[in-house]
Design an enzyme around this catalytic site. Structure first.
Site, PDB file in Angstrom:
ATOM      1  N   ASP A   1       0.834  -1.199   0.000  1.00 42.87           N
ATOM      2  CA  ASP A   1       0.000   0.000   0.000  1.00 42.87           C
ATOM      3  C   ASP A   1       0.871   1.253   0.000  1.00 42.87           C
ATOM      4  O   ASP A   1       2.069   1.198   0.320  1.00 42.87           O
ATOM      5  CB  ASP A   1      -0.896  -0.019   1.256  1.00 42.87           C
TER       6      ASP A   1
ATOM      7  N   ALA B   1       1.233   5.546   1.226  1.00 44.11           N
ATOM      8  CA  ALA B   1       1.030   6.295   2.478  1.00 44.11           C
ATOM      9  C   ALA B   1       1.203   7.777   2.173  1.00 44.11           C
ATOM     10  O   ALA B   1       1.786   8.160   1.141  1.00 44.11           O
ATOM     11  CB  ALA B   1       2.031   5.857   3.540  1.00 44.11           C
ATOM     12  N   ASP B   2       0.704   8.603   3.088  1.00 44.23           N
ATOM     13  CA  ASP B   2       0.834  10.060   2.921  1.00 44.23           C
ATOM     14  C   ASP B   2       2.014  10.623   3.701  1.00 44.23           C
ATOM     15  O   ASP B   2       2.606  11.620   3.294  1.00 44.23           O
ATOM     16  CB  ASP B   2      -0.473  10.733   3.344  1.00 44.23           C
TER      17      ASP B   2
ATOM     18  N   LYS C   1      -2.300   7.537   6.623  1.00 45.49           N
ATOM     19  CA  LYS C   1      -2.875   7.180   5.339  1.00 45.49           C
ATOM     20  C   LYS C   1      -4.280   7.759   5.214  1.00 45.49           C
ATOM     21  O   LYS C   1      -4.805   8.296   6.165  1.00 45.49           O
ATOM     22  CB  LYS C   1      -2.933   5.642   5.210  1.00 45.49           C
ATOM     23  N   GLY C   2      -4.856   7.621   4.017  1.00 44.30           N
ATOM     24  CA  GLY C   2      -6.235   8.069   3.832  1.00 44.30           C
ATOM     25  C   GLY C   2      -6.379   9.224   2.882  1.00 44.30           C
ATOM     26  O   GLY C   2      -7.475   9.776   2.737  1.00 44.30           O
ATOM     27  N   GLY C   3      -5.253   9.584   2.195  1.00 49.79           N
ATOM     28  CA  GLY C   3      -5.346  10.652   1.196  1.00 49.79           C
ATOM     29  C   GLY C   3      -6.345  10.316   0.101  1.00 49.79           C
ATOM     30  O   GLY C   3      -6.947  11.203  -0.505  1.00 49.79           O
ATOM     31  N   GLY C   4      -6.540   9.034  -0.143  1.00 54.58           N
ATOM     32  CA  GLY C   4      -7.518   8.588  -1.138  1.00 54.58           C
ATOM     33  C   GLY C   4      -8.825   8.152  -0.512  1.00 54.58           C
ATOM     34  O   GLY C   4      -9.662   7.528  -1.180  1.00 54.58           O
TER      35      GLY C   4
ATOM     36  N   GLU D   1      -8.218  -0.225   3.960  1.00 54.21           N
ATOM     37  CA  GLU D   1      -6.774  -0.474   3.987  1.00 54.21           C
ATOM     38  C   GLU D   1      -6.341  -0.958   5.373  1.00 54.21           C
ATOM     39  O   GLU D   1      -5.507  -1.850   5.504  1.00 54.21           O
ATOM     40  CB  GLU D   1      -6.018   0.799   3.613  1.00 54.21           C
TER      41      GLU D   1
END
Ligand code: 5RP
Length: 231
Positions: free
Chosen positions: A87, A89-90, A100-103, A109
């Protein structure tokens, strides 16, 4: 190369490096985002050459890309034990704590990462930070938005409802929820903040990831690998 193509080059290099960890017979968590897309493309190339894996996507994006690249997909219901997840990451600190979670895909995830024996993140070099200061995405039930914003403020954060780009109104996640990006400034104690946000009523899941095993950081000519020292 300009900055953007350097970052893209590093993303691709990190993805190609991480995919070398995948072996025949594995159940593979398939992350979301532009770096994960490079990994999906590389997995597809290997599958067309005979690699025998099944992927568990973490979003509609990764599901669609996996189908496009002819990667056999399965579900967490059928395979609750995952060998490895790959995966993006930001932001990641020196202890391999990630945001994470920019998308807006961090809930699935995180579920997939929690079921994985090995959690591998792939990033370009600008994502590595000495201290975390990226806003923490929190997926929230739409019904509980105001309540969650109040709890975030009580924890010292500044909540921002994430707005959609080509739709009016807020981003709606693959799970039908809103995203609140909670800005806590520099995060001195990510483990404590993780516990505190876990206790926020109305929050589904947040983007602090503590269980990262290794990070592949793209470079001009490959990738350097950071491994967790206290697994
Ligand atoms: C999606 C994510 C992504 O992995 C993260 O935002 C990184 O994305 P990109 O590889 O496009 O920079 O957490 O929810």
């Amino acid at each position: 190369m300009n900055d953007q193509s350097t970052h893209d080059h590093e993303k691709k290099a990190s993805a190609i490096s991480a995919v070398t960890l995948v072996r025949d017979g594995m159940i593979v968590g398939i992350g979301t985002g532009s770096t994960a897309a490079y990994a999906i493309s590389e997995l597809g190339r290997l599958v067309s050459g005979g690699l025998d894996i099944m992927g568990i996507p973490t979003s509609y994006q990764s599901e669609m890309l996996a189908i496009e690249h002819n990667i056999p997909i399965t579900t967490l219901l059928e395979h609750p034990e995952i060998d490895i997840t790959l995966d993006g990451a930001d932001q990641i600190d020196q202890n391999l704590v990630a945001i994470k979670g920019g998308g807006a895909a961090h809930t699935r995830e995180k579920v997939v990462a929690s079921a994985a024996s090995r959690v591998v993140l792939m990033v370009d070099s600008r994502k590595i930070a000495s201290r975390l200061n990226h806003a923490v995405p929190i997926e929230v039930l739409p019904y509980s938005r105001t309540l969650v914003e109040r709890q975030v403020r009580a924890l010292g954060g500044m909540p921002n409802l994430r707005m959609a780009a080509r739709k009016v109104g807020p981003v709606i996640t693959d799970n039908g929820n809103f995203i609140i990006d909670a800005d806590f400034g520099v995060i001195d104690d990510p483990e404590r903040l993780n516990r505190e946000i876990n206790a926020v009523v109305g929050a589904v899941e947040h983007g602090i990831f503590l269980n990262v095993d290794e990070v592949h950081v793209g470079t001009a000519d490959g990738a350097r690998v950071l491994k967790r020292t206290n697994p």
